[in-house]
Design a protein around this motif. Sequence first.
Motif, PDB file in Angstrom:
ATOM      1  N   LEU A 151     -22.527   3.661 -23.490  1.00 51.81           N
ATOM      2  CA  LEU A 151     -21.285   3.596 -23.072  1.00 51.81           C
ATOM      3  C   LEU A 151     -21.288   2.376 -22.089  1.00 51.81           C
ATOM      4  CD1 LEU A 151     -20.302   7.251 -21.807  1.00 51.81           C
ATOM      5  CD2 LEU A 151     -19.429   5.894 -23.844  1.00 51.81           C
ATOM      6  N   GLY A 152     -22.285   1.862 -21.600  1.00 51.41           N
ATOM      7  CA  GLY A 152     -22.291   0.675 -20.734  1.00 51.41           C
ATOM      8  C   GLY A 152     -22.133  -0.659 -21.704  1.00 51.41           C
ATOM      9  N   GLN A 153     -22.600  -0.583 -22.804  1.00 55.01           N
ATOM     10  CA  GLN A 153     -22.351  -1.628 -23.846  1.00 55.01           C
ATOM     11  C   GLN A 153     -20.949  -1.678 -24.382  1.00 55.01           C
ATOM     12  OE1 GLN A 153     -24.788  -4.028 -24.400  1.00 55.01           O
ATOM     13  NE2 GLN A 153     -23.026  -4.991 -25.470  1.00 55.01           N
ATOM     14  N   VAL A 154     -20.392  -0.372 -24.577  1.00 60.16           N
ATOM     15  CA  VAL A 154     -18.934  -0.441 -24.827  1.00 60.16           C
ATOM     16  C   VAL A 154     -18.057  -0.914 -23.883  1.00 60.16           C
ATOM     17  CG1 VAL A 154     -17.130   1.204 -25.460  1.00 60.16           C
ATOM     18  CG2 VAL A 154     -18.943   1.677 -26.397  1.00 60.16           C
ATOM     19  N   TRP A 155     -18.429  -0.828 -22.478  1.00 62.46           N
ATOM     20  CA  TRP A 155     -17.723  -1.288 -21.360  1.00 62.46           C
ATOM     21  C   TRP A 155     -17.870  -2.891 -21.303  1.00 62.46           C
ATOM     22  CZ3 TRP A 155     -15.207   0.948 -17.549  1.00 62.46           C
ATOM     23  CH2 TRP A 155     -14.778   0.285 -16.280  1.00 62.46           C
ATOM     24  N   VAL A 190     -10.409  -6.988 -23.011  1.00 60.55           N
ATOM     25  CA  VAL A 190      -9.632  -5.713 -23.008  1.00 60.55           C
ATOM     26  C   VAL A 190      -9.975  -4.992 -21.793  1.00 60.55           C
ATOM     27  CG1 VAL A 190      -9.486  -3.413 -24.094  1.00 60.55           C
ATOM     28  CG2 VAL A 190      -9.525  -5.512 -25.343  1.00 60.55           C
ATOM     29  N   ALA A 191      -9.399  -4.380 -21.113  1.00 62.62           N
ATOM     30  CA  ALA A 191      -9.592  -3.457 -19.736  1.00 62.62           C
ATOM     31  C   ALA A 191     -10.329  -2.463 -20.041  1.00 62.62           C
ATOM     32  CB  ALA A 191      -8.298  -3.226 -18.762  1.00 62.62           C
ATOM     33  N   PRO A 192     -11.542  -2.476 -19.816  1.00 61.07           N
ATOM     34  CA  PRO A 192     -12.528  -1.255 -20.151  1.00 61.07           C
ATOM     35  C   PRO A 192     -11.896   0.339 -19.508  1.00 61.07           C
ATOM     36  CG  PRO A 192     -13.983  -2.789 -19.286  1.00 61.07           C
ATOM     37  CD  PRO A 192     -12.518  -3.243 -19.257  1.00 61.07           C
ATOM     38  N   GLU A 193     -11.141  -0.027 -18.456  1.00 57.74           N
ATOM     39  CA  GLU A 193     -10.771   1.195 -17.695  1.00 57.74           C
ATOM     40  C   GLU A 193      -9.635   1.992 -18.439  1.00 57.74           C
ATOM     41  OE1 GLU A 193      -9.671  -2.586 -15.658  1.00 57.74           O
ATOM     42  OE2 GLU A 193     -11.637  -1.204 -15.823  1.00 57.74           O
ATOM     43  N   LEU A 222     -13.789   6.177 -18.435  1.00 58.86           N
ATOM     44  CA  LEU A 222     -13.400   6.627 -17.184  1.00 58.86           C
ATOM     45  C   LEU A 222     -14.124   5.647 -16.231  1.00 58.86           C
ATOM     46  CD1 LEU A 222     -14.341  10.474 -17.602  1.00 58.86           C
ATOM     47  CD2 LEU A 222     -12.281   9.259 -17.282  1.00 58.86           C
ATOM     48  N   ALA A 223     -13.285   5.211 -15.066  1.00 58.22           N
ATOM     49  CA  ALA A 223     -13.878   4.203 -14.225  1.00 58.22           C
ATOM     50  C   ALA A 223     -13.958   4.528 -12.784  1.00 58.22           C
ATOM     51  CB  ALA A 223     -13.058   2.936 -14.265  1.00 58.22           C
ATOM     52  N   ASP A 224     -14.882   4.029 -12.199  1.00 59.55           N
ATOM     53  CA  ASP A 224     -14.819   4.113 -10.518  1.00 59.55           C
ATOM     54  C   ASP A 224     -15.321   2.773 -10.103  1.00 59.55           C
ATOM     55  OD1 ASP A 224     -15.092   5.444  -8.201  1.00 59.55           O
ATOM     56  OD2 ASP A 224     -17.410   5.642  -8.527  1.00 59.55           O
ATOM     57  N   ALA A 225     -14.555   2.343  -9.178  1.00 64.77           N
ATOM     58  CA  ALA A 225     -14.917   1.153  -8.345  1.00 64.77           C
ATOM     59  C   ALA A 225     -14.863  -0.347  -9.432  1.00 64.77           C
ATOM     60  CB  ALA A 225     -15.723   1.139  -7.385  1.00 64.77           C
ATOM     61  N   GLY A 226     -14.178  -0.173 -10.611  1.00 69.39           N
ATOM     62  CA  GLY A 226     -14.245  -1.304 -11.393  1.00 69.39           C
ATOM     63  C   GLY A 226     -15.640  -1.193 -12.575  1.00 69.39           C
ATOM     64  N   LYS A 227     -16.277  -0.232 -12.566  1.00 67.43           N
ATOM     65  CA  LYS A 227     -17.315  -0.101 -13.436  1.00 67.43           C
ATOM     66  C   LYS A 227     -17.409   1.401 -13.983  1.00 67.43           C
ATOM     67  CE  LYS A 227     -20.595  -2.727 -10.312  1.00 67.43           C
ATOM     68  NZ  LYS A 227     -21.741  -2.764  -9.659  1.00 67.43           N
TER      69      LYS A 227
END
Length: 153
Positions: A1-5, A13-16, A20-25
Amino acid sequence: LGQVWKDLATSNVAPEDYLLADAGKIDTKAYEDLFDKKLGQDMLLANDPEFRARYIDGYEFPDVPRFRQDTAAWESFVRSWCDSVLLEATKSRIGSLVARRVAEVLKHPIVLEELAAKDLANLLRKNWNKCFLDQKCTVGDWISKYSEHDQLR
């Protein structure tokens, strides 16, 4: 999922928007919790002999009891039916129109995937004759007329 982000961000493209995002990550805790919940559900199913038999042998078509006086046979039929609805509810896309209707009726605050067959049967029995959809029909009517789609609304 990190790689997809990373790939989404690289593609402007905005990954969020997709993850699911938390503080931009990426919110790894949320995905860990989802994984743990799904694993727990799968472990419960794997330890259920009836589920294993259905999974291995295919769908079970329980005999409908012939006589109303046979309470045990009717309860077995109801439990089997509820098991089928609950099994369908664990899928990411519910294909069964009946299971969809049951999910619509019981969606708040109940999570179908967390119920046992006995609990589902009790909830349906308790609510069957109650009004549903702004009192235009009962819960039982809504579920039993599943093939009519939106005609009751």
